[in-house]
Design a protein around this motif. Structure first.
Motif, PDB file in Angstrom:
ATOM      1  N   PRO A   1       0.835  -1.211   0.000  1.00  0.00           N
ATOM      2  CA  PRO A   1       0.000   0.000   0.000  1.00  0.00           C
ATOM      3  C   PRO A   1       0.865   1.254   0.000  1.00  0.00           C
ATOM      4  O   PRO A   1       1.795   1.380   0.805  1.00  0.00           O
ATOM      5  CB  PRO A   1      -0.801  -0.131   1.304  1.00  0.00           C
ATOM      6  N   THR A   2       0.571   2.171  -0.926  1.00  0.00           N
ATOM      7  CA  THR A   2       1.389   3.366  -1.104  1.00  0.00           C
ATOM      8  C   THR A   2       0.491   4.600  -1.158  1.00  0.00           C
ATOM      9  O   THR A   2      -0.474   4.627  -1.920  1.00  0.00           O
ATOM     10  CB  THR A   2       2.218   3.271  -2.401  1.00  0.00           C
ATOM     11  N   ILE A   3       0.827   5.591  -0.335  1.00  0.00           N
ATOM     12  CA  ILE A   3       0.019   6.809  -0.234  1.00  0.00           C
ATOM     13  C   ILE A   3       0.897   8.011  -0.547  1.00  0.00           C
ATOM     14  O   ILE A   3       2.003   8.140  -0.029  1.00  0.00           O
ATOM     15  CB  ILE A   3      -0.582   6.942   1.177  1.00  0.00           C
ATOM     16  N   VAL A   4       0.392   8.883  -1.400  1.00  0.00           N
ATOM     17  CA  VAL A   4       1.100  10.112  -1.756  1.00  0.00           C
ATOM     18  C   VAL A   4       0.793  11.188  -0.725  1.00  0.00           C
ATOM     19  O   VAL A   4      -0.369  11.385  -0.357  1.00  0.00           O
ATOM     20  CB  VAL A   4       0.691  10.580  -3.170  1.00  0.00           C
ATOM     21  N   LEU A   5       1.837  11.892  -0.249  1.00  0.00           N
ATOM     22  CA  LEU A   5       1.688  13.057   0.622  1.00  0.00           C
ATOM     23  C   LEU A   5       2.236  14.253  -0.148  1.00  0.00           C
ATOM     24  O   LEU A   5       3.436  14.317  -0.410  1.00  0.00           O
ATOM     25  CB  LEU A   5       2.476  12.876   1.926  1.00  0.00           C
ATOM     26  N   SER A   6       1.368  15.192  -0.528  1.00  0.00           N
ATOM     27  CA  SER A   6       1.842  16.266  -1.408  1.00  0.00           C
ATOM     28  C   SER A   6       1.035  17.536  -1.215  1.00  0.00           C
ATOM     29  O   SER A   6      -0.153  17.496  -0.865  1.00  0.00           O
ATOM     30  CB  SER A   6       1.739  15.822  -2.878  1.00  0.00           C
ATOM     31  N   ALA A   7       1.707  18.672  -1.462  1.00  0.00           N
ATOM     32  CA  ALA A   7       1.003  19.953  -1.482  1.00  0.00           C
ATOM     33  C   ALA A   7       0.265  20.154  -2.791  1.00  0.00           C
ATOM     34  O   ALA A   7      -0.555  21.066  -2.910  1.00  0.00           O
ATOM     35  CB  ALA A   7       2.008  21.094  -1.274  1.00  0.00           C
TER      36      ALA A   7
END
Length: 374
Positions: free
Chosen positions: A324-330
């Motif tokens: 499982p991969t989650i993007v954290l981005s502005a």
């Protein structure tokens, strides 16, 4: 005028006109370039191969307003820094000014794109990134991260206070358990002693009542202490997959962001490994053992989308289970979210990161993985 003279005169005339037109176009291009650079919300500066100012935008001058009077084409940035140090603009330099300047100049002339932080005299924190251009010059980026630093510090303090309260409550419950259960054990034990003696029916009935009351008190105490134990980790406390310990890989090129992620996850008992770019994230993931990956998008060396695509490709090629991969981005526009999903991300969270959003996304991704595995 002879024909040859006319041709020469006409050539000079048209050449002058062409030169004038070229100059006008160059001036217009320069004006448009400055307008574009001034529209950038971050501070931007261009230096030549010798570290001399070529161009800077309005935001750069605002960020370094105490030194803006020194900015001029041809002046060296290191000389501006030296005067700023003399004025006391850089608290970190106080007491070892020359060493600070030497280290700053070394970073300027290597300009690998590695980011570092800088504090200025009014208390603000800046993130600095500098890269070489194709002609050997330098393009520099300055971002005010003061608010981000403040939020990280506030979060760290809040977590510290929460942990202190948690420990105090645990100690109180342990003390209360001792203070309540010790006399209860005594009552229950003493109530059993008369069984070995001759008792009248009334006396035996009285002892039975005492023992029944002791058992009832024991149930009440157990219920009270169990409730208190459960209250140490209430349902609204952020957590992820509480049925098993987690190990999470987090990639972010900003050290403050990495610290925030560590504080959030470690407070919930999650083991965290952090790296500073997408290339390092893929290398760490290849080693195995991670239950989930948190990935920033804009990172040096390898960006987040490329890193996710590499992970998904190797999973398919090697038959590895999906991580499982989650993007954290502005960057949170519909296009950004679509790009994350297309690369293979299982979620996309906006920065600044909220604890409940992070753990909600983790739980959703992990639940989805478990459903696929079953």
């Amino acid at each position: 005028m002879a024909a040859g003279g006319v041709r020469a005169w006409f050539a000079r005339l048209t050449g002058a006109a062409a030169l004038s037109q070229a100059r006008a176009q160059a001036e217009l291009a320069e004006v448009r370039l400055r307008e574009v650079i001034d529209a950038i919300p971050e501070g931007v500066v261009f230096l030549d191969a010798e570290g001399r100012y070529i161009l800077w935008n309005r935001r750069y001058a605002e960020i370094y307003h105490r030194s803006a009077d020194l900015f001029r084409p041809g002046a060296k940035l290191i000389d501006t820094l030296r005067e700023g140090v003399r004025r006391g603009d850089y608290p970190d330099a106080i007491g070892h000014e020359e060493a600070w300047l030497a280290a700053r100049e070394a970073k300027l002339f290597t300009a690998t794109g590695e980011r570092h932080e800088q504090q200025v005299a009014d208390g603000r924190w800046l993130m600095i990134e500098e890269r070489r251009t194709s002609d050997g010059g330098v393009i520099g980026l300055r971002v005010d991260i003061t608010e981000m630093k403040r939020q990280a510090e506030a979060l760290e303090q809040a977590l510290a206070h929460a942990e202190a309260a948690h420990r105090a409550k645990a100690e109180f419950l342990a003390d209360m358990s001792h203070e309540l259960r010790t006399p209860l054990n005594g009552v229950a034990g003493l109530a059993q002693a008369p069984d070995a003696t001759d008792l009248s029916p009334d006396q035996r009935a009285l002892v039975a009542e005492i023992r029944a009351a002791a058992r009832q008190l024991d149930r009440l105490v157990n219920g009270l202490l169990d409730y208190g134990d459960a209250d140490l980790a209430p349902d609204d406390r952020p957590h992820a997959a509480p049925d098993r310990p987690l190990k999470v890989l987090a990639a972010d090129d900003n050290p403050t962001n990495r610290k925030v992620i560590e504080l959030m996850l470690e407070a919930a008992g999650v083991q965290v490994v952090t790296v500073e770019n997408g290339f390092a994230a893929v290398e760490a993931w290849r080693g195995g053992g991670f239950d989930a990956v948190l990935m920033d998008l804009r990172m040096p060396v390898t960006d987040g989308l490329a890193a996710i695509r590499t992970i998904r490709s190797e999973e398919r090629a090697e038959g590895r289970p999906r991580t499982p991969t989650i993007v954290l981005s502005a960057n949170t526009s519909p296009d950004d979210r679509a790009a994350s999903a297309a690369a293979g991300a299982d979620g996309h969270i906006a920065k600044p990161i909220r604890v409940e959003a992070l753990f909600g996304a983790l739980e959703t991704a992990l639940a989805g993985q478990a459903a696929q595995a079953s």
